[in-house]
Design a protein around this motif. Structure first.
Motif, PDB file in Angstrom:
ATOM      1  N   LEU A 159       0.861  -1.183   0.000  1.00 25.53           N
ATOM      2  CA  LEU A 159       0.000   0.000   0.000  1.00 25.53           C
ATOM      3  C   LEU A 159       0.898   1.234   0.000  1.00 25.53           C
ATOM      4  N   MET A 160       0.989   1.884  -1.134  1.00 36.32           N
ATOM      5  CA  MET A 160       1.912   3.006  -1.317  1.00 36.32           C
ATOM      6  C   MET A 160       1.339   4.283  -0.694  1.00 36.32           C
ATOM      7  N   TRP A 161       1.474   4.396   0.621  1.00 34.75           N
ATOM      8  CA  TRP A 161       0.887   5.508   1.339  1.00 34.75           C
ATOM      9  C   TRP A 161       1.396   6.856   0.822  1.00 34.75           C
ATOM     10  N   TYR A 162       2.682   6.976   0.597  1.00 31.66           N
ATOM     11  CA  TYR A 162       3.257   8.257   0.191  1.00 31.66           C
ATOM     12  C   TYR A 162       2.629   8.749  -1.111  1.00 31.66           C
ATOM     13  N   ALA A 163       2.473   7.850  -2.080  1.00 27.94           N
ATOM     14  CA  ALA A 163       1.882   8.234  -3.368  1.00 27.94           C
ATOM     15  C   ALA A 163       0.391   8.510  -3.226  1.00 27.94           C
ATOM     16  N   ILE A 164      -0.307   7.655  -2.488  1.00 28.55           N
ATOM     17  CA  ILE A 164      -1.753   7.822  -2.325  1.00 28.55           C
ATOM     18  C   ILE A 164      -2.069   9.110  -1.579  1.00 28.55           C
ATOM     19  N   ASN A 165      -1.278   9.434  -0.563  1.00 27.11           N
ATOM     20  CA  ASN A 165      -1.522  10.635   0.231  1.00 27.11           C
ATOM     21  C   ASN A 165      -1.474  11.889  -0.632  1.00 27.11           C
ATOM     22  N   MET A 166      -0.584  11.913  -1.614  1.00 28.83           N
ATOM     23  CA  MET A 166      -0.497  13.083  -2.501  1.00 28.83           C
ATOM     24  C   MET A 166      -1.745  13.226  -3.364  1.00 28.83           C
ATOM     25  N   HIS A 167      -2.474  12.130  -3.554  1.00 30.88           N
ATOM     26  CA  HIS A 167      -3.652  12.157  -4.427  1.00 30.88           C
ATOM     27  C   HIS A 167      -4.957  12.462  -3.685  1.00 30.88           C
ATOM     28  N   TYR A 215      -7.937 -11.556   9.013  1.00 29.67           N
ATOM     29  CA  TYR A 215      -6.614 -11.295   9.569  1.00 29.67           C
ATOM     30  C   TYR A 215      -5.877 -10.301   8.677  1.00 29.67           C
ATOM     31  N   LYS A 216      -5.478  -9.175   9.283  1.00 29.23           N
ATOM     32  CA  LYS A 216      -4.835  -8.095   8.546  1.00 29.23           C
ATOM     33  C   LYS A 216      -3.581  -7.680   9.311  1.00 29.23           C
ATOM     34  N   LEU A 217      -2.437  -8.040   8.778  1.00 32.20           N
ATOM     35  CA  LEU A 217      -1.167  -7.787   9.452  1.00 32.20           C
ATOM     36  C   LEU A 217      -0.371  -6.786   8.632  1.00 32.20           C
ATOM     37  N   ARG A 235       9.248   9.050   8.164  1.00 28.83           N
ATOM     38  CA  ARG A 235       8.057   9.189   7.323  1.00 28.83           C
ATOM     39  C   ARG A 235       7.781   7.867   6.601  1.00 28.83           C
ATOM     40  N   THR A 236       6.522   7.496   6.524  1.00 28.93           N
ATOM     41  CA  THR A 236       6.145   6.227   5.913  1.00 28.93           C
ATOM     42  C   THR A 236       6.188   6.323   4.397  1.00 28.93           C
ATOM     43  N   LYS A 237       6.839   5.343   3.783  1.00 28.38           N
ATOM     44  CA  LYS A 237       6.848   5.225   2.326  1.00 28.38           C
ATOM     45  C   LYS A 237       5.694   4.338   1.881  1.00 28.38           C
ATOM     46  N   TYR A 238       5.604   3.166   2.491  1.00 30.87           N
ATOM     47  CA  TYR A 238       4.486   2.267   2.188  1.00 30.87           C
ATOM     48  C   TYR A 238       4.289   1.270   3.309  1.00 30.87           C
ATOM     49  N   TYR A 239       3.183   0.561   3.246  1.00 29.40           N
ATOM     50  CA  TYR A 239       2.879  -0.520   4.173  1.00 29.40           C
ATOM     51  C   TYR A 239       2.799  -1.824   3.387  1.00 29.40           C
ATOM     52  N   LEU A 240       3.412  -2.861   3.919  1.00 29.37           N
ATOM     53  CA  LEU A 240       3.175  -4.204   3.417  1.00 29.37           C
ATOM     54  C   LEU A 240       2.072  -4.789   4.279  1.00 29.37           C
ATOM     55  N   ILE A 241       1.005  -5.230   3.650  1.00 28.79           N
ATOM     56  CA  ILE A 241      -0.162  -5.718   4.390  1.00 28.79           C
ATOM     57  C   ILE A 241      -0.474  -7.140   3.951  1.00 28.79           C
ATOM     58  N   HIS A 242      -0.502  -8.034   4.912  1.00 35.97           N
ATOM     59  CA  HIS A 242      -0.852  -9.426   4.626  1.00 35.97           C
ATOM     60  C   HIS A 242      -2.313  -9.626   4.991  1.00 35.97           C
ATOM     61  N   LEU A 243      -3.080 -10.165   4.045  1.00 35.36           N
ATOM     62  CA  LEU A 243      -4.523 -10.351   4.210  1.00 35.36           C
ATOM     63  C   LEU A 243      -4.863 -11.818   4.028  1.00 35.36           C
ATOM     64  N   ALA A 250      -1.860 -16.009   9.254  1.00 39.12           N
ATOM     65  CA  ALA A 250      -1.464 -14.793   9.967  1.00 39.12           C
ATOM     66  C   ALA A 250      -0.308 -15.067  10.923  1.00 39.12           C
ATOM     67  N   LEU A 251      -0.363 -16.190  11.627  1.00 45.04           N
ATOM     68  CA  LEU A 251       0.708 -16.536  12.564  1.00 45.04           C
ATOM     69  C   LEU A 251       2.017 -16.793  11.830  1.00 45.04           C
ATOM     70  N   LEU A 252       1.920 -17.436  10.679  1.00 43.75           N
ATOM     71  CA  LEU A 252       3.120 -17.712   9.893  1.00 43.75           C
ATOM     72  C   LEU A 252       3.747 -16.410   9.402  1.00 43.75           C
ATOM     73  N   MET A 253       2.934 -15.491   8.885  1.00 55.01           N
ATOM     74  CA  MET A 253       3.474 -14.221   8.415  1.00 55.01           C
ATOM     75  C   MET A 253       4.055 -13.415   9.571  1.00 55.01           C
ATOM     76  N   LYS A 254       3.439 -13.494  10.736  1.00 55.88           N
ATOM     77  CA  LYS A 254       3.967 -12.764  11.889  1.00 55.88           C
ATOM     78  C   LYS A 254       5.356 -13.274  12.268  1.00 55.88           C
ATOM     79  N   GLU A 255       5.560 -14.590  12.170  1.00 57.44           N
ATOM     80  CA  GLU A 255       6.886 -15.174  12.437  1.00 57.44           C
ATOM     81  C   GLU A 255       7.912 -14.598  11.463  1.00 57.44           C
TER      82      GLU A 255
END
Length: 358
Positions: A159-167, A215-217, A235-243, A250-255
């Motif tokens: 999720l490209m927060w930096y780019a989306i925020n400008m829009h 589950y949203k990590l 400053r945040t560039k982007y978020y990696l989000i596991h859905l 979710a537990l595996l991705m958290k590890e």
């Protein structure tokens, strides 16, 4: 001319994918003969500096996994790339000696239009992993919810927060944001009147609320020194989000994510670790305190695996739960019902009997 080098923040993204995919494939491959991996914004396969991108990385990991299964598993890898030149380079970069049970398809298509058609072609129930890594807007939320509605299907989203925020406040891009959400209600949300971190946090919370995953990590990626952005390290560039819709995913991705932050367990990376007077890595004592407040004295009986699933949002992984339960067992606050052949240790199926209050 300066030689391009893959930035550390991009390496962190690839590390997460590199560590998670083989584990996902081994688990799902033990119960299913065919797995599907879809890279929705695949690129050319290599970065301009020659470093391997997600397509080549995944193909190597898929090859290794298939060898472990001794050809009893088929992995279908689908690359989608809109740019004609990049798609051409990607096809040229794909190794020619892949095993027969590793099927690869490259589509020179716009993922926004192509993925809904692709979903119709993939049999429902066939495990699938979608990697959505655009520069700019991701697939629309309605399309991602289509993906998430399918059993044994999950998403790793950039999720490209930096780019989306400008829009967000630009009238010229409002229609594009409408399309991303699938509606125009977002424009009246509180984040549109907020500023800085409050705006960012409210937007991400709202965005996640629109996604139909149990589950949203999320893993925060900040600008690194290489980005040369003023104040970028905080400053945040982007978020990696596991859905996903399965607790074990979710537990595996958290590890996987736990050890990759600037400090372990913070799920936050900048490639510029700060020497803090007070470290932020979660401690086992904090988990013990939580378990004492919510479980000890309750008389509850549940398995070790169920305990981890119930508390998946806590910033702890298996080793912390093992230490915490072992300590509580020594204090007589929980007793562990182990299998007959098991003298020590704690397995997911072991029942935990939390003592009742005297």
């Amino acid at each position: 001319m300066k030689q391009y080098q893959l930035k550390e923040v991009s390496k962190a993204k690839l590390k997460i994918l590199e560590k998670y995919f083989p584990a996902w494939a081994r688990i799902l491959g033990s119960r299913n003969p065919i797995l599907v991996f879809v890279d929705c914004f695949a690129g050319a396969g290599r970065y301009p500096g020659g470093e391997e991108g997600s397509p080549l990385l995944i193909l190597q990991k898929a090859r290794d996994t298939i060898q472990d299964f001794k050809s009893s598993l088929t992995i279908l890898v689908i690359f989608v790339e809109k740019n004609k030149t990049s798609a051409k380079h990607l096809k040229a970069n794909i190794p020619k000696d892949l095993p027969e049970s590793l099927k690869v398809a490259v589509f020179n298509e716009d993922a926004h239009d192509f993925v809904p058609k692709l979903l119709e072609a993939i049999p429902r129930g066939m495990p699938a992993f979608f990697f959505i890594d655009p520069y700019g807007h991701p697939l629309t939320i309605p399309v991602m919810n289509q993906i998430l509605s399918r059993p044994r299907t999950e998403i790793l989203l950039n999720l490209m927060w930096y780019a989306i925020n400008m829009h967000l406040s630009n009238p010229r891009t409002r229609q594009a944001i409408d399309k991303m959400f699938g509606h125009s209600d977002w424009y009246g949300q509180p984040f549109m009147r907020a500023r800085q971190y409050e705006r960012e946090n409210q937007f991400v919370d709202y965005f996640l609320s629109q996604l139909e995953a149990h589950y949203k990590l999320k893993f925060r990626i900040r600008f690194s020194p290489e980005d040369d952005v003023p104040g970028g390290w905080h400053r945040t560039k982007y978020y990696l989000i596991h859905l996903s819709n399965h607790p074990k995913a979710a537990l595996l991705m958290k590890e996987v994510m736990w050890s990759l932050g600037d400090e372990m367990g913070t799920f936050d990376f900048s490639a510029r670790p700060q020497k803090r007077l007070f470290p932020q890595t979660p401690q086992v004592d904090e988990l013990i305190q939580y378990l004492q407040q919510h479980y000890v004295g309750s008389g509850r009986v549940l398995t070790f695996g169920e305990l981890r699933e119930e508390t998946w949002e806590l910033p702890f992984i298996r080793k912390h739960y093992h230490k915490a339960i072992t300590q509580l067992e020594g204090e007589g606050k929980v007793w562990i019902e182990r299998m007959k052949s098991q003298r020590t240790g704690i397995r997911d199926r072991n029942k935990l009997h939390f003592v009742t209050e005297a």
